[in-house]
Enzyme design. Structure first.
Site, short mmCIF file in Angstrom:
data_model
loop_
_atom_site.label_atom_id
_atom_site.label_comp_id
_atom_site.label_asym_id
_atom_site.label_seq_id
_atom_site.Cartn_x
_atom_site.Cartn_y
_atom_site.Cartn_z
CG MET A 123 -47.23 29.48 -19.16
SD MET A 123 -46.63 30.96 -20.01
CE MET A 123 -47.02 30.58 -21.73
N GLY A 163 -37.31 25.05 -21.74
CA GLY A 163 -37.96 24.52 -22.93
C GLY A 163 -37.27 24.95 -24.21
CG ASP A 164 -37.70 25.59 -28.98
OD1 ASP A 164 -36.77 24.97 -29.50
OD2 ASP A 164 -38.23 26.60 -29.50
CB ILE A 189 -0.94 -0.01 1.22
CG1 ILE A 189 -1.88 -1.21 1.15
CG2 ILE A 189 -1.73 1.29 1.29
CD1 ILE A 189 -2.75 -1.37 2.38
N PRO A 205 -36.99 20.99 -20.61
CG PRO A 205 -38.12 18.95 -20.66
CD PRO A 205 -37.09 19.75 -21.41
CE LYS A 255 -40.18 37.95 -19.04
NZ LYS A 255 -40.65 38.10 -20.42
CG ASP A 295 -36.49 31.31 -18.25
OD1 ASP A 295 -36.31 30.23 -17.65
OD2 ASP A 295 -36.78 31.38 -19.45
N GLY A 309 -42.41 18.56 -14.88
CA GLY A 309 -42.09 17.40 -15.70
C GLY A 309 -40.60 17.22 -15.97
CB THR A 322 -41.01 22.39 -26.58
OG1 THR A 322 -41.96 23.26 -25.98
CG2 THR A 322 -41.73 21.25 -27.27
CB ALA A 323 -42.80 22.06 -21.52
#
Length: 460
Positions: A383, A302-303, A23, A225, A270, A248, A412, A331-332
């Site tokens: 949304m 997302g996109d 060792i 997502p 937002k 965001d 998701g 995208t979601a």
């Protein structure tokens, strides 16, 4: 982060290993490679370990470890005996003297860990698991070995030879970083790998002679997502080279962690009726930083072109004469439906799909209700949580059957994903009962019934 990774310069620094067996030998090999002077204290020593001690100009102290062995000002100490009591004693005494100490395979008695190492000197890559899984660290090292060409060491050496001249030419550190990044993406790298140093030097000099202050650019990047593994390769590359990241609310923390660590990060999230920075302010930020010559990543959940107002942002960039790139994201509708086990189209159930926003305008969702009432069609509402009851009422009022299946997918693709299934008639009443929170995607259509068979993500 439970450990702080550092790289120690040990050239001609005295280090002590307690133990004279196999060792200890493995640790001595690493210390010798790093240029350390290796001392060993042990009653007996293996021949190969003694050879390393002698080659490093160290000493073999042939006796059992005692406190006096630490009187020499060692940089670090490794306890590598097969006697746990001795290793613990070494740790306790080193702690009293503020000496860095590692007890092999004894995590509670370690002040530092020895990582798995990929050696492309002067480039050295280490992988550590805080001692919890050394086998996993070694497996990752093996994987990384295949991804890092042997020539990377030569490239690091070449860069070091030019570093002072580059710094003298380009004093701004941010601009200098851009210069090196562009250089490593150029043919120069392959010339260094091939050992063509004269050609590489020529290309380097040309790059310096032709260098000019870089213009700013904006990357409009879809972050998907939520699951970081759904990022595209291009998205990840641009995220890691951006000087400024403007992100965001829908960008998940694991995704934000993949951005360049020292980049300036600005939150412009937002939420409904609560915009931390209005859209005009976001547009102005993109222009302001790009005009300063910075590479700006506008990171959007997302996109960016699907209910993401990305088109508005690049219109502003175009009007200001700023270069930009757009990187699509999952995208979601696509990501969340897949992770919930709901195909958006199916030959037997839905031959079309419509993406809609359920965002309220003046207190009421404004949607083409008559066009939405169609049996073999899937509706996906972004949304739409706040106006869900009103949306369901309007669809039923315009002819859609009340027992049309509906699914709500909250957060998701993330570990917090929650899916609730109902019908147009009762889904709104389930929001509070199941504590459904934004961001939530709503899917309306007969395809929702397939979830019972296809919910692969929840069966893992």
């Amino acid at each position: 982060m439970e450990i702080f990774p550092i790289s120690l310069k040990l050239q001609q620094q005295k280090c002590l290993i307690v133990g004279g067996g196999s060792i200890a030998y493995r640790k001595a090999v690493l210390l010798q490679k790093a240029g350390a002077i290796v001392d060993v204290v042990a009653p007996e020593i293996e021949a190969n370990l003694l050879e390393i001690v002698q080659q490093s100009s160290g000493q073999f102290l042939q006796h059992a470890f005692t406190e006096s062995d630490l009187n020499c000002p060692y940089r670090l100490v490794i306890a590598a005996t097969d006697v746990p009591e001795v290793n613990r004693l070494v740790f306790v005494l080193c702690e009293q003297k503020n000496l860095l100490v590692n007890s092999v395979d004894d995590i509670p008695h370690c002040r530092f860990m020895v990582p798995a190492i990929i050696d492309r000197s002067p480039l050295v890559i280490s992988v550590a698991s805080n001692g919890s899984s050394p086998v996993l660290s070694r497996q990752l090292r093996t994987q990384i070995e295949t991804l890092v060409p042997q020539g990377m060491g030569a490239l690091a050496e070449f860069s070091g030879q030019w570093r002072k001249r580059v710094k003298a030419k380009i004093s701004n550190p941010d601009q200098r970083r851009v210069f090196w990044e562009e250089l490593y993406a150029s043919p120069l790298k392959e010339q260094v790998f091939a050992g063509n140093t004269e050609t590489a030097d020529l290309l380097m000099q040309q790059a310096l002679d032709n260098w000019s202050i870089p213009k700013g650019e904006v990357y409009l990047v879809g972050a998907g997502p939520g699951d970081p593994e759904l990022l595209t390769l291009k998205a990840l590359r641009l995220m890691q080279q951006a000087d400024v990241v403007i992100y965001d609310r829908l960008v998940s923390p694991p995704i934000l962690d993949l951005c360049r660590r020292d980049a300036t990060k600005i939150y412009v999230g937002k939420a409904r009726s609560n915009h931390s920075v209005p859209q005009d302010g976001i547009n102005a930020l993109l222009v302001e930083y790009a005009q300063q010559g910075m590479r700006v990543c506008r990171l959007k959940g997302g996109d960016p072109f699907i209910f993401g107002r990305g088109g508005e942002e690049i219109q502003e960039l175009f009007a200001s004469g700023i270069s930009f790139q757009v990187v699509p994201g999952i995208t979601a509708a696509s990501g969340c439906s897949a992770y919930a086990g709901i195909p958006l189209t199916h030959r037997d159930y839905a031959q079309s799909v419509r993406f809609l926003t359920g965002h309220l305008k003046e207190g009421s969702p404004e949607l083409p209700w008559k066009e939405l009432v169609y049996e073999n069609q899937t509706l996906v509402l972004y949304m739409g949580l706040v106006g869900l009851e009103r949306i369901c009422q309007q669809l039923i009022a315009h002819g859609q059957r009340a027992n049309m299946p509906v699914a709500l997918i909250s957060k998701g693709t993330t570990p917090e994903q929650k899916v609730v299934v109902g019908t147009l008639q009762d889904i709104a009443s389930k929001v509070e009962a199941h504590q459904i929170q934004a961001p939530t995607l709503t899917i309306i259509g007969e395809v929702v019934t397939l979830r019972e068979q296809l919910q692969w993500n929840e069966r893992k």
